[in-house]
Design an enzyme around this catalytic site. Structure first.
Site, PDB file in Angstrom:
ATOM      1  N   THR A   1       0.854  -1.179   0.000  1.00 58.85           N
ATOM      2  CA  THR A   1       0.000   0.000   0.000  1.00 58.85           C
ATOM      3  C   THR A   1       0.890   1.229   0.000  1.00 58.85           C
ATOM      4  OG1 THR A   1      -1.570   1.289   1.342  1.00 58.85           O
ATOM      5  CG2 THR A   1      -0.083  -0.164   2.518  1.00 58.85           C
TER       6      THR A   1
ATOM      7  N   CYS B   1       0.703   4.312  -6.588  1.00 61.21           N
ATOM      8  CA  CYS B   1      -0.448   3.497  -6.207  1.00 61.21           C
ATOM      9  C   CYS B   1      -0.437   2.273  -7.112  1.00 61.21           C
ATOM     10  CB  CYS B   1      -1.726   4.315  -6.388  1.00 61.21           C
ATOM     11  SG  CYS B   1      -3.246   3.436  -6.040  1.00 61.21           S
TER      12      CYS B   1
END
Length: 229
Positions: A83, A196
């Site tokens: 993440t 991301c």
């Protein structure tokens, strides 16, 4: 081969990409029937996102720290947080375990510096772009970091959460993101960090003349380097 401790579920699409890329990488480097030694703790993205929206970061840190301790107890030699956004609590997670946490921003910054780039654009979730935790970590390596105009944050966030985390990859959204990359180029960025995992499903180097730094790919490469050293 060392055992990699993955903290995933944020989103599961991201975690699946990490797992696939780690095993593909081991096959390419080692050959034969080799596969990555991995321990995975997968968390509930909905629960973490709700805590994030309530700014209950101590609770987020507690959940991720528990997950890190679980993979350490299961034999992991180091931890990878699958993440970007929840690297907000990476330092707390690192303090909770006795094994290293391979910080994503450090890996990305080193890749940028290796290519002689000292000014980069950063694309990620609205939270990651509007808070300092990741940008400052990149900047600590001597990088100047630029993000899109605040007016564009919500649309990029919508593309990530409403489309990409559900596996929906649309050409219209690709054009939007490429347009943001071009804006960062005009602002002086010498490269752009895809900060991301889901963005790597949408945009590839062939879509841009500017060097792209896919954070997940770089994170996986660094994890493989450590595991196979």
């Amino acid at each position: 081969m060392q055992t990699i401790g993955l903290i995933g579920g944020m989103s599961w699409e991201s975690s699946a990409a990490y797992y696939e890329m780690l095993n593909t990488g081991v096959q390419e480097r080692v050959g034969g029937l080799a596969s990555a030694k991995v321990v995975l703790a997968s968390l509930d993205f909905a629960e973490l996102t709700a805590l994030q929206e309530q700014e209950r970061w101590d609770d987020v840190a507690a959940l991720l720290s528990d997950a890190a301790r679980s993979v350490e107890a299961a034999g992991a030699d180091f931890v990878v947080l699958c993440t970007t956004t929840f690297h907000q609590v990476a330092d707390q997670v690192a303090d909770a375990v006795s094994i290293p946490v391979l910080h994503l921003a450090d890996v990305v910054a080193q890749a940028c510096k290796a290519q002689g780039i000292d000014s980069v654009g950063f694309l990620g979730t609205e939270f990651a772009m509007s808070h300092d935790f990741f940008v400052d970590r990149l900047a600590s390596h001597g990088l100047t970091v630029r993000v899109p105009d605040k007016a564009d944050h919500a649309e990029l966030n919508r593309i990530i959460y409403d489309e990409l985390v559900h596996g929906e990859v649309l050409d219209t959204s690709r054009r939007t993101v490429v347009g943001l990359i071009d804006q960062l180029w005009d602002a002086g960025a010498g490269g752009v960090v895809l900060g991301c995992t889901e963005l790597e499903l949408l945009v590839h180097q062939a879509d841009s003349e500017l060097p792209l730094f896919p954070s997940t790919t770089l994170h996986v490469t660094a994890a493989l380097d450590r595991a196979l050293a």
